[in-house]
Design a protein around this motif. Structure first.
Motif, mmCIF file in Angstrom:
data_model
loop_
_atom_site.group_PDB
_atom_site.id
_atom_site.type_symbol
_atom_site.label_atom_id
_atom_site.label_comp_id
_atom_site.label_asym_id
_atom_site.label_seq_id
_atom_site.Cartn_x
_atom_site.Cartn_y
_atom_site.Cartn_z
ATOM 1 N N SER A 1 -37.648 -56.769 -14.077
ATOM 2 C CA SER A 1 -38.579 -55.678 -13.750
ATOM 3 C C SER A 1 -39.574 -56.066 -12.664
ATOM 4 O O SER A 1 -40.283 -55.202 -12.143
ATOM 5 C CB SER A 1 -39.338 -55.242 -15.006
ATOM 6 O OG SER A 1 -40.106 -56.312 -15.538
ATOM 7 N N SER A 2 -39.634 -57.349 -12.299
ATOM 8 C CA SER A 2 -40.564 -57.792 -11.251
ATOM 9 C C SER A 2 -40.230 -57.166 -9.899
ATOM 10 O O SER A 2 -41.094 -57.106 -9.017
ATOM 11 C CB SER A 2 -40.533 -59.317 -11.129
ATOM 12 O OG SER A 2 -39.210 -59.775 -10.908
ATOM 13 N N VAL A 3 -38.994 -56.683 -9.721
ATOM 14 C CA VAL A 3 -38.609 -56.077 -8.437
ATOM 15 C C VAL A 3 -39.401 -54.796 -8.167
ATOM 16 O O VAL A 3 -39.529 -54.383 -7.018
ATOM 17 C CB VAL A 3 -37.095 -55.778 -8.402
ATOM 18 C CG1 VAL A 3 -36.292 -57.053 -8.561
ATOM 19 C CG2 VAL A 3 -36.701 -54.768 -9.484
ATOM 20 N N VAL B 1 -33.540 -42.675 -8.030
ATOM 21 C CA VAL B 1 -34.217 -41.841 -7.030
ATOM 22 C C VAL B 1 -33.373 -41.801 -5.757
ATOM 23 O O VAL B 1 -32.469 -42.619 -5.538
ATOM 24 C CB VAL B 1 -35.628 -42.381 -6.725
ATOM 25 C CG1 VAL B 1 -36.517 -42.300 -7.965
ATOM 26 C CG2 VAL B 1 -35.584 -43.825 -6.228
ATOM 27 N N THR B 2 -33.730 -40.836 -4.886
ATOM 28 C CA THR B 2 -32.947 -40.632 -3.659
ATOM 29 C C THR B 2 -33.680 -41.057 -2.399
ATOM 30 O O THR B 2 -33.062 -41.268 -1.364
ATOM 31 C CB THR B 2 -32.570 -39.148 -3.528
ATOM 32 O OG1 THR B 2 -33.770 -38.350 -3.570
ATOM 33 C CG2 THR B 2 -31.661 -38.724 -4.665
ATOM 34 N N GLY B 3 -34.991 -41.169 -2.437
ATOM 35 C CA GLY B 3 -35.740 -41.500 -1.228
ATOM 36 C C GLY B 3 -36.985 -42.291 -1.525
ATOM 37 O O GLY B 3 -37.281 -42.634 -2.677
ATOM 38 N N GLU B 4 -37.745 -42.585 -0.455
ATOM 39 C CA GLU B 4 -38.980 -43.354 -0.606
ATOM 40 C C GLU B 4 -40.070 -42.565 -1.318
ATOM 41 O O GLU B 4 -41.053 -43.142 -1.763
ATOM 42 C CB GLU B 4 -39.484 -43.795 0.776
ATOM 43 C CG GLU B 4 -38.552 -44.754 1.507
ATOM 44 C CD GLU B 4 -38.326 -46.043 0.731
ATOM 45 O OE1 GLU B 4 -39.288 -46.536 0.102
ATOM 46 O OE2 GLU B 4 -37.193 -46.549 0.738
ATOM 47 N N ILE C 1 -39.600 -49.481 -4.707
ATOM 48 C CA ILE C 1 -38.308 -48.942 -5.122
ATOM 49 C C ILE C 1 -37.274 -50.064 -4.991
ATOM 50 O O ILE C 1 -37.246 -50.787 -3.984
ATOM 51 C CB ILE C 1 -37.915 -47.731 -4.252
ATOM 52 C CG1 ILE C 1 -38.881 -46.570 -4.505
ATOM 53 C CG2 ILE C 1 -36.482 -47.305 -4.552
ATOM 54 C CD1 ILE C 1 -38.639 -45.376 -3.607
ATOM 55 N N HIS C 2 -36.436 -50.206 -6.000
ATOM 56 C CA HIS C 2 -35.418 -51.262 -5.990
ATOM 57 C C HIS C 2 -34.072 -50.680 -5.570
ATOM 58 O O HIS C 2 -33.612 -49.685 -6.121
ATOM 59 C CB HIS C 2 -35.308 -51.899 -7.376
ATOM 60 C CG HIS C 2 -34.191 -52.878 -7.494
ATOM 61 N ND1 HIS C 2 -34.131 -54.041 -6.750
ATOM 62 C CD2 HIS C 2 -33.058 -52.863 -8.263
ATOM 63 C CE1 HIS C 2 -33.028 -54.705 -7.051
ATOM 64 N NE2 HIS C 2 -32.353 -54.020 -7.960
ATOM 65 N N HIS D 1 -27.345 -47.501 -7.293
ATOM 66 C CA HIS D 1 -28.361 -46.481 -7.027
ATOM 67 C C HIS D 1 -29.665 -47.156 -6.624
ATOM 68 O O HIS D 1 -29.831 -48.375 -6.751
ATOM 69 C CB HIS D 1 -28.622 -45.618 -8.277
ATOM 70 C CG HIS D 1 -27.419 -44.893 -8.787
ATOM 71 N ND1 HIS D 1 -26.894 -43.782 -8.163
ATOM 72 C CD2 HIS D 1 -26.644 -45.115 -9.887
ATOM 73 C CE1 HIS D 1 -25.845 -43.354 -8.836
ATOM 74 N NE2 HIS D 1 -25.671 -44.149 -9.894
ATOM 75 N N LYS D 2 -30.595 -46.331 -6.147
ATOM 76 C CA LYS D 2 -31.976 -46.773 -5.959
ATOM 77 C C LYS D 2 -32.747 -46.446 -7.234
ATOM 78 O O LYS D 2 -32.548 -45.380 -7.815
ATOM 79 C CB LYS D 2 -32.623 -46.053 -4.772
ATOM 80 C CG LYS D 2 -32.120 -46.490 -3.407
ATOM 81 C CD LYS D 2 -32.893 -45.779 -2.311
ATOM 82 C CE LYS D 2 -32.449 -46.245 -0.931
ATOM 83 N NZ LYS D 2 -33.203 -45.537 0.138
#
Length: 360
Positions: free
Chosen positions: A91-93, A118-121, A100-101, A106-107
């Motif tokens: 989870s540190s990422v 998620v799909t974007g920033e 966002i990892h 997927h992201k």
């Protein structure tokens, strides 16, 4: 100089106990302060406003980090089963939800301590992705810790009993034997009867599991601070275990009382079945809600009282809130044992009614 008379004084003992609880209060207050540091004077009123609801819910809910005090947090393993395959990382990422990892499939983003695809920033949730979170969260880590403690306790005591047959108890055995005898003589035997020995492993496990996790939840620093018994999923599993044990061990008289009650007119049997079947599920449901509500409410009250210091932004408020927090901590210590006792007692009572022999 002999200090024993001074140390044996009740006032000194009470002072030590209150000091310990005051230390717990201070640690909790520092944790809240680290989560919500004082805002600079240049910020607007809306930005500087302290939100006690968000802070309290954050502390009593599960997390992908194990906070060890201040800004120091231990990341925990993230295990995701997606529609495209399994992903494992730490989870540190996420850097406390700031980043966002980019995973293999997927992201992912940490949104309100929930991992979402998620799909974007801008962290727009990907509705086309299917993600099942199987991570080792703070509550799961706390449960594993309590399981290790339980194994150490019971294996150690069992080994001591084998080595010291017919001898006086010693060490950990002498400390916990009164508790074990209490569960046997005051909970199992009066409510279950002569068949109590068959259910003693279950009752002892339930009692000590709830008690240990209640006590871990009272410790505000690592490895404590989790709210395992205040998680309704955990209390639900404990209640389902009670439901299965009671009904799988029910004898023919138990089921005859439900479906073929001899003392009830036949025309009332359909209504009787509805009432009795509701009773089968309402009993464990009451166990689930009672444990969850009592433990969660205690944590919320303590955190709310500490939050008053930051809401009013005055140290003088602590003169009122801290004594109440110390009182609530002492009360929570009582509730920790009381809830373990009540859950075990009612479990034994339900088992006893299911295996009770028919009386003419």
């Amino acid at each position: 100089m002999d200090f024993r008379p001074v140390l044996n004084s009740k006032k000194i003992t009470l002072g030590i106990v209150l000091s310990v609880f005051s230390l717990f209060v201070s640690v909790k207050a520092l944790a809240l302060q680290e989560k919500n540091p004082a805002e600079p004077a240049t910020e607007t009123k809306e930005e500087a406003k302290f939100d006690p609801t968000e802070t309290i819910m954050e502390h009593i809910s599960d997390s992908h980090y194990f906070h060890m005090g201040g800004k120091l947090a231990m990341p925990l393993p993230v295990i995701l089963y997606t529609d495209k395959g399994l992903e494992v990382f730490m989870s540190s990422v996420f850097e406390e939800g700031e980043k966002i990892h980019e995973g293999k499939y997927h992201k992912y983003a940490l949104i309100h301590d929930k991992i979402k695809a998620v799909t974007g920033e801008d962290k727009t949730i990907d509705t086309t992705a299917t993600v099942f979170d199987l991570s080792i969260t703070k509550n799961v880590a706390s449960m594993l810790l309590s399981m290790v403690i339980l194994l150490l306790i019971f294996l150690s005591i069992a080994s001591t009993y084998k080595k010291r047959v017919g001898k006086a108890p010693k060490g950990l055995q002498s400390f916990l034997e009164p508790v074990i005898l209490f569960v046997r003589d005051d909970i199992a035997l009066p409510n279950i009867g002569y068949k109590y020995a068959r259910f003693m492993p279950l009752l002892l496990t339930v009692f000590f599991f709830i008690l240990i996790n209640n006590l871990i939840g009272l410790v505000p620093f690592f490895p404590g601070g989790s709210n395992l018994t205040g998680n309704i999923a955990v209390t639900m599993v404990l209640s389902v275990i009670t439901l299965l044990v009671v009904n799988l061990n029910g004898n023919k008289h138990y089921w005859a009382h439900i479906f073929v009650p001899s003392s009830v007119p036949v025309w009332l049997w359909p209504l009787w079945w509805v009432v009795e079947l509701l009773g089968i599920f309402s009993k464990p449901f009451a166990l689930m809600i009672r444990l969850f509500a009592n433990i969660t409410a205690g944590h919320i009250i303590v955190l709310a009282l500490i939050s008053l210091i930051f809401v009013f932004k005055s140290a003088y408020v602590s003169l009122v809130s801290v004594p109440f927090v110390v009182f609530m901590d002492v009360l929570e210590l009582l509730v920790a044992g009381l809830q373990a006792f009540i859950f075990t007692l009612l479990t034994a009572l339900f088992i006893g009614t299911a295996i009770e022999e028919h009386h003419h």
